[in-house]
Scaffold this active site. Sequence first.
Site, mmCIF file in Angstrom:
data_model
loop_
_atom_site.group_PDB
_atom_site.id
_atom_site.type_symbol
_atom_site.label_atom_id
_atom_site.label_comp_id
_atom_site.label_asym_id
_atom_site.label_seq_id
_atom_site.Cartn_x
_atom_site.Cartn_y
_atom_site.Cartn_z
ATOM 1 N N GLU A 1 2.241 -7.767 8.746
ATOM 2 C CA GLU A 1 2.146 -6.543 8.489
ATOM 3 C C GLU A 1 3.149 -6.027 7.531
ATOM 4 O O GLU A 1 3.425 -4.819 7.376
ATOM 5 C CB GLU A 1 2.524 -5.888 9.971
ATOM 6 C CG GLU A 1 1.692 -6.192 11.237
ATOM 7 C CD GLU A 1 0.392 -5.836 11.009
ATOM 8 O OE1 GLU A 1 -0.636 -6.744 11.204
ATOM 9 O OE2 GLU A 1 0.051 -4.774 10.632
ATOM 10 N N ARG B 1 -0.898 -9.234 -20.822
ATOM 11 C CA ARG B 1 -1.746 -9.072 -22.110
ATOM 12 C C ARG B 1 -0.698 -8.047 -23.012
ATOM 13 O O ARG B 1 -1.482 -8.039 -24.301
ATOM 14 C CB ARG B 1 -2.843 -8.023 -21.820
ATOM 15 C CG ARG B 1 -3.816 -8.742 -20.666
ATOM 16 C CD ARG B 1 -4.857 -7.491 -19.842
ATOM 17 N NE ARG B 1 -5.195 -6.772 -21.142
ATOM 18 C CZ ARG B 1 -6.614 -7.273 -21.685
ATOM 19 N NH1 ARG B 1 -7.061 -8.641 -21.238
ATOM 20 N NH2 ARG B 1 -7.145 -6.573 -22.617
ATOM 21 N N PRO C 1 0.984 -1.152 -0.119
ATOM 22 C CA PRO C 1 -0.094 0.094 -0.055
ATOM 23 C C PRO C 1 1.066 1.280 -0.022
ATOM 24 O O PRO C 1 0.204 2.139 -0.499
ATOM 25 C CB PRO C 1 -0.879 -0.122 1.199
ATOM 26 C CG PRO C 1 -0.701 -1.398 1.641
ATOM 27 C CD PRO C 1 0.572 -2.006 1.241
ATOM 28 N N ASP D 1 -6.921 -1.501 -26.520
ATOM 29 C CA ASP D 1 -6.596 0.038 -26.989
ATOM 30 C C ASP D 1 -7.225 1.116 -26.260
ATOM 31 O O ASP D 1 -6.586 2.198 -26.099
ATOM 32 C CB ASP D 1 -7.014 -0.092 -28.499
ATOM 33 C CG ASP D 1 -6.095 -0.924 -29.244
ATOM 34 O OD1 ASP D 1 -6.485 -1.179 -30.262
ATOM 35 O OD2 ASP D 1 -5.015 -1.418 -28.794
#
Length: 246
Positions: free
Chosen positions: A116, A154, A89, A169
Amino acid sequence: MRVDVVSLFPEFVAQMASHGVVARAQERGLLGVHGWNPRDYAEGNYRRVDDRPFGGGPGMVMLIDPLRAALEAARAADAAEARVIYLTPQGTPLTQDKVKELAGRSRLLLLCGRYEGVDERLVEAEVDEELSIGDYVLSGGELAAAVLIDAVARLQPGALNDAESAAQDSFEHGLLDCPHYTRPVEHALGTVPDVLLSGNHALIDAWRRRQALLRTWLRRPDLVDKAALGPEERQWLEQAAATSPE
Ligand SMILES: CN(C)c1ccccc1CNc1ccc(C(N)=O)cn1
């Protein structure tokens, strides 16, 4: 591209990589995903991978040595240099531009934290960059690693067929996608915009581009500013803004 994942749940990431586009990319030899479990490198009969935080407080912290040994084993599995990425994070937000940059590399090494997180000394010594998939907290970095693997898979040349790369696209140009419709034309939920039934592909492309622009403007104005709009597109948006009920 080779992706090594250091995780206490390597089967989690292997599972995700065994479906759809990512699985096909692997079958086509475009991508290889390999899991490494720090627990396999943990000493002692309890094979500890975590311990209590210095300074007190709740939760546990992942130990340096099992992670370091797993990282070294992963590095040694291939001669190519790996970019070590820690999903956290506290990382730099992941964007499609960053995905494109990473997709061009020959090797990624993804470090997945649990508890943690990881002892900071390991992060400083081994991690090249910290990335976040969004401002929320997950119970482990594996889901974030899976997101990154999917996004870079991808973009491997040959991973997508023409139809699928069309879907890719829209966001490539920094805009949201246009609406999509399929059979039947008439439905209790409504009909299909006439232009899409017209067979006039110049008109259809123009409609789709305008819909994408309008949606981006309405839902994500922050993206509009960043997108490199042509003069005619910017002018069209100004007209739409002038007439839009908002
Ligand atoms: C257990 N936590 C809080 C933790 C703490 C430190 C590192 C990794 C983790 C694993 N969790 C993650 C990982 C990534 C993201 C993200 N937004 O990319 C969200 N959560």
